[in-house]
Design a protein around this motif. Structure first.
Motif, PDB file in Angstrom:
ATOM      1  N   LEU A  11       0.832  -1.215   0.000  1.00  0.00           N
ATOM      2  CA  LEU A  11       0.000   0.000   0.000  1.00  0.00           C
ATOM      3  C   LEU A  11       0.865   1.263   0.000  1.00  0.00           C
ATOM      4  CD1 LEU A  11      -2.926  -1.126   2.334  1.00  0.00           C
ATOM      5  CD2 LEU A  11      -2.974  -0.752  -0.128  1.00  0.00           C
ATOM      6  N   LYS A  12       1.996   1.188   0.704  1.00  0.00           N
ATOM      7  CA  LYS A  12       2.932   2.336   0.686  1.00  0.00           C
ATOM      8  C   LYS A  12       3.443   2.552  -0.728  1.00  0.00           C
ATOM      9  CE  LYS A  12       4.666   2.673   5.350  1.00  0.00           C
ATOM     10  NZ  LYS A  12       4.315   1.409   6.027  1.00  0.00           N
ATOM     11  N   ASP A  13       3.772   1.445  -1.408  1.00  0.00           N
ATOM     12  CA  ASP A  13       4.247   1.536  -2.799  1.00  0.00           C
ATOM     13  C   ASP A  13       3.160   2.127  -3.699  1.00  0.00           C
ATOM     14  OD1 ASP A  13       6.570   0.427  -2.028  1.00  0.00           O
ATOM     15  OD2 ASP A  13       6.227  -1.550  -2.948  1.00  0.00           O
ATOM     16  N   ALA A  14       1.924   1.683  -3.468  1.00  0.00           N
ATOM     17  CA  ALA A  14       0.814   2.176  -4.292  1.00  0.00           C
ATOM     18  C   ALA A  14       0.633   3.682  -4.072  1.00  0.00           C
ATOM     19  CB  ALA A  14      -0.469   1.422  -3.953  1.00  0.00           C
ATOM     20  N   ALA A  15       0.771   4.115  -2.809  1.00  0.00           N
ATOM     21  CA  ALA A  15       0.649   5.549  -2.504  1.00  0.00           C
ATOM     22  C   ALA A  15       1.769   6.323  -3.198  1.00  0.00           C
ATOM     23  CB  ALA A  15       0.692   5.767  -0.995  1.00  0.00           C
ATOM     24  N   ILE A  17     -14.907  13.051  -7.516  1.00  0.00           N
ATOM     25  CA  ILE A  17     -14.962  13.044  -6.054  1.00  0.00           C
ATOM     26  C   ILE A  17     -13.531  12.934  -5.516  1.00  0.00           C
ATOM     27  CG2 ILE A  17     -15.730  11.734  -4.024  1.00  0.00           C
ATOM     28  CD1 ILE A  17     -18.129  10.759  -5.703  1.00  0.00           C
ATOM     29  N   VAL A  18     -13.211  13.773  -4.537  1.00  0.00           N
ATOM     30  CA  VAL A  18     -11.903  13.669  -3.879  1.00  0.00           C
ATOM     31  C   VAL A  18     -12.083  12.841  -2.609  1.00  0.00           C
ATOM     32  CG1 VAL A  18     -10.040  14.945  -2.767  1.00  0.00           C
ATOM     33  CG2 VAL A  18     -11.168  15.902  -4.791  1.00  0.00           C
ATOM     34  N   HIS A  19     -11.247  11.806  -2.470  1.00  0.00           N
ATOM     35  CA  HIS A  19     -11.310  10.939  -1.294  1.00  0.00           C
ATOM     36  C   HIS A  19     -10.225  11.364  -0.304  1.00  0.00           C
ATOM     37  CE1 HIS A  19     -13.416   8.842  -4.454  1.00  0.00           C
ATOM     38  NE2 HIS A  19     -13.957   8.029  -3.575  1.00  0.00           N
ATOM     39  N   ILE A  20     -10.628  11.464   0.959  1.00  0.00           N
ATOM     40  CA  ILE A  20      -9.676  11.834   2.020  1.00  0.00           C
ATOM     41  C   ILE A  20      -9.782  10.786   3.131  1.00  0.00           C
ATOM     42  CG2 ILE A  20      -9.612  14.308   1.526  1.00  0.00           C
ATOM     43  CD1 ILE A  20     -11.772  14.745   3.662  1.00  0.00           C
ATOM     44  N   LEU A  67      -5.109   5.961   1.573  1.00  0.00           N
ATOM     45  CA  LEU A  67      -5.258   7.410   1.758  1.00  0.00           C
ATOM     46  C   LEU A  67      -4.315   7.931   2.829  1.00  0.00           C
ATOM     47  CD1 LEU A  67      -9.130   7.587   1.420  1.00  0.00           C
ATOM     48  CD2 LEU A  67      -7.520   8.991   0.115  1.00  0.00           C
ATOM     49  N   LYS A  68      -4.202   7.185   3.931  1.00  0.00           N
ATOM     50  CA  LYS A  68      -3.307   7.637   5.021  1.00  0.00           C
ATOM     51  C   LYS A  68      -1.868   7.659   4.545  1.00  0.00           C
ATOM     52  CE  LYS A  68      -6.112   6.670   9.008  1.00  0.00           C
ATOM     53  NZ  LYS A  68      -6.862   5.432   9.253  1.00  0.00           N
ATOM     54  N   ASP A  69      -1.455   6.596   3.850  1.00  0.00           N
ATOM     55  CA  ASP A  69      -0.072   6.549   3.331  1.00  0.00           C
ATOM     56  C   ASP A  69       0.165   7.690   2.358  1.00  0.00           C
ATOM     57  OD1 ASP A  69       0.699   4.317   4.742  1.00  0.00           O
ATOM     58  OD2 ASP A  69       0.114   2.913   3.170  1.00  0.00           O
ATOM     59  N   PHE A  70      -0.844   7.924   1.505  1.00  0.00           N
ATOM     60  CA  PHE A  70      -0.732   8.975   0.491  1.00  0.00           C
ATOM     61  C   PHE A  70      -0.593  10.344   1.167  1.00  0.00           C
ATOM     62  CE2 PHE A  70      -2.865  11.929  -2.523  1.00  0.00           C
ATOM     63  CZ  PHE A  70      -1.999  11.776  -3.594  1.00  0.00           C
ATOM     64  N   GLU A  71      -1.398  10.576   2.186  1.00  0.00           N
ATOM     65  CA  GLU A  71      -1.321  11.858   2.903  1.00  0.00           C
ATOM     66  C   GLU A  71       0.007  11.963   3.663  1.00  0.00           C
ATOM     67  OE1 GLU A  71      -5.000  11.724   5.084  1.00  0.00           O
ATOM     68  OE2 GLU A  71      -6.188  12.077   3.270  1.00  0.00           O
ATOM     69  N   PHE A  72       0.467  10.832   4.221  1.00  0.00           N
ATOM     70  CA  PHE A  72       1.744  10.825   4.937  1.00  0.00           C
ATOM     71  C   PHE A  72       2.898  11.185   3.996  1.00  0.00           C
ATOM     72  CE2 PHE A  72       5.498   8.671   6.720  1.00  0.00           C
ATOM     73  CZ  PHE A  72       5.496   9.226   7.988  1.00  0.00           C
ATOM     74  N   GLY A 125      -5.274  14.370  -1.360  1.00  0.00           N
ATOM     75  CA  GLY A 125      -6.522  13.649  -1.590  1.00  0.00           C
ATOM     76  C   GLY A 125      -6.430  12.854  -2.884  1.00  0.00           C
ATOM     77  N   ILE A 126      -7.221  11.803  -2.967  1.00  0.00           N
ATOM     78  CA  ILE A 126      -7.200  10.967  -4.173  1.00  0.00           C
ATOM     79  C   ILE A 126      -8.515  11.161  -4.933  1.00  0.00           C
ATOM     80  CG2 ILE A 126      -7.023   8.598  -5.068  1.00  0.00           C
ATOM     81  CD1 ILE A 126      -5.420   7.843  -2.580  1.00  0.00           C
ATOM     82  N   ALA A 127      -8.394  11.651  -6.160  1.00  0.00           N
ATOM     83  CA  ALA A 127      -9.584  11.797  -7.008  1.00  0.00           C
ATOM     84  C   ALA A 127      -9.919  10.410  -7.540  1.00  0.00           C
ATOM     85  CB  ALA A 127      -9.284  12.719  -8.176  1.00  0.00           C
ATOM     86  N   ALA A 128     -11.184  10.023  -7.407  1.00  0.00           N
ATOM     87  CA  ALA A 128     -11.530   8.688  -7.915  1.00  0.00           C
ATOM     88  C   ALA A 128     -12.994   8.601  -8.325  1.00  0.00           C
ATOM     89  CB  ALA A 128     -11.233   7.612  -6.871  1.00  0.00           C
ATOM     90  N   PRO A 129     -13.221   8.488  -9.633  1.00  0.00           N
ATOM     91  CA  PRO A 129     -14.559   8.120 -10.093  1.00  0.00           C
ATOM     92  C   PRO A 129     -14.664   6.601 -10.041  1.00  0.00           C
ATOM     93  CG  PRO A 129     -13.132   8.443 -11.974  1.00  0.00           C
ATOM     94  CD  PRO A 129     -12.276   8.648 -10.749  1.00  0.00           C
TER      95      PRO A 129
END
Ligand code: TXA
Ligand code: MG
Length: 370
Positions: free
Chosen positions: A59-63, A108-111, A175-180, A185-189
């Motif tokens: 998940l860290k890699d994906a972020a 939509i922005v995901h947080i 999302l947490k990893d991405f914010e870290f 935020g992650i835009a995702a339709p």
């Protein structure tokens, strides 16, 4: 010969012309062969990675991959989303490309939590805070006045932005990893081609979008989405909330939490732009018919207590509304895989979650009525 520019093939006028034409034809055929096998290799290389073992490090890699501008499709409790860094215009443009969606439709922005909300939204009404505190993480998107962080390429040029905190462990960790790692935020339709049925498992994402992905894109596998239909969208830019898209967070739940009565109306009293609000949407290739009885060869979606007539192909037998929503989109896809031309559906009563199911069914069947 030194210093002379290389002669283009077959530009000579000597007696060797025919031979060299033959030769170059052979070369060309070889080249075409080489190009096609190269294309095959490139295509094979272009296939994104599906990560079925979503460990902490995966998940860290994906972020990190999102931070680098790639796409990551990920599971949420509603449907799978096609994610990109919501602040990276190029990455967001790829979402539109892969989905084949008009670029002025907002995303939509995901947080990861309500604490991140004021980065994206301002002048948030009290009732919206109450809704967020009650239903996040969960299947609800709030449309709110945007801050400067929400650029036109996210909002479709509107002054508001759609925000959601999904209730799925993989989505939340991502999302947490991405914010870290410095993301906002992650835009995702939903991870489907424009106008098509939202995917509720990773295989459906791969089948539908696989050919449009690049080799650095990823799909995170998190099993089947528990809700099965998209989030409830609530417009919170006015004095009172307006439900733009029904979902698992029902009118009644909103009314109870806010101690209000929502205006009951089928038509959307809003000039907000939302592709999920288009009349025809969420469609399988098969014709979805909501009236009449099924004929042999038709598919059938109906509650479990309704029997299957002889020759009819049963696609789903949900025992209640929750199961109905969970099964609906995979039943549509199953029909298309089986080459079924007509899906007869016996809908639930349009109340509570049933209202959201009927909304999707009506949209899926619209192109045939009109
Ligand atoms: O459950 C969901 O909402 C899923 C998961 C992945 O979170 N997402 C989803 O996104 O369904 P999408 O883009 O397929 O549908 C969201 C709808 C679209 O019709 C979009 O136009 C609308 O929400 N939308 C997004 N931001 C908006 C905004 N600022 N104003 C009005 N509508 C908005
Ligand atoms: Mg969608």
């Amino acid at each position: 010969m030194k210093g002379r520019r290389p002669r283009p093939l077959d530009d000579g006028d000597s007696g060797e012309v025919r031979v060299s034409v033959e030769l170059s034809r052979a070369k060309l055929i070889n080249k075409i062969g080489a190009i096609s096998s190269l294309r095959l290799i490139v295509r094979q290389l272009a296939i994104m990675t599906v990560i079925s073992d979503c460990t902490a490090s995966a998940l860290k890699d994906a972020a990190a991959s999102l931070m680098a501008g790639n796409l990551v499709a990920f599971p949420t409790e509603t449907v799978y989303g096609l994610g990109a860094d919501a602040c990276n215009e190029k990455a967001v443009a790829r979402i539109y490309e892969v989905k084949g969606r008009p670029s002025d439709h907002p995303l939509i922005v995901h947080i990861s939590s309500i604490e991140q909300l004021d980065k994206w939204a301002k002048d948030i009404p009290e009732y919206a805070i109450k809704l967020a505190r009650s239903f996040w993480p969960g299947p609800m998107t709030l449309i709110l006045p945007r801050t400067d962080l929400a650029k036109d390429f996210i909002t479709g040029g509107q002054d508001n932005v759609g925000i959601r905190v999904p209730a799925h462990t993989i989505a939340l960790s991502l999302l947490k990893d991405f914010e870290f790692q410095g993301g906002y935020g992650i835009a995702a339709p939903s991870a489907n081609r424009f106008g098509k049925v939202s995917p509720t498992n990773s295989k459906d994402v791969e089948d539908e979008l696989g050919e449009y992905f690049s080799k650095d894109d990823k799909i995170l596998d998190g099993g089947f989405s528990k809700v099965g239909i998209e989030s409830t969208i609530i417009n919170c830019t006015e004095l009172r909330p307006v439900i733009l898209r029904p979902g698992q967070i029902t009118d009644e739940m909103v009314e109870t939490i806010l101690s209000i009565n929502l205006e009951r109306s089928d038509s959307t009293i809003s000039n907000i732009k939302s592709s999920g609000l288009l009349d025809a949407h969420y469609s399988p290739n098969a014709k979805v018919v909501l009236e009449g009885s099924p004929k042999p060869g038709d598919g059938l979606i109906a509650f479990a207590h309704i029997p299957t007539p002889v020759g009819v192909i049963r696609l789903a037998s949900p025992k209640n509304e929750k199961e109905y929503a969970q099964m609906l989109y995979s039943a549509f896809r199953q029909a298309d895989h089986k080459g079924i031309k007509v899906i007869r559906v016996i809908p639930p009563v349009a109340q509570g979650l049933g209202k959201a199911i009927v909304n999707r069914l009506t949209k899926a069947s619209y192109k045939q009525i009109s």
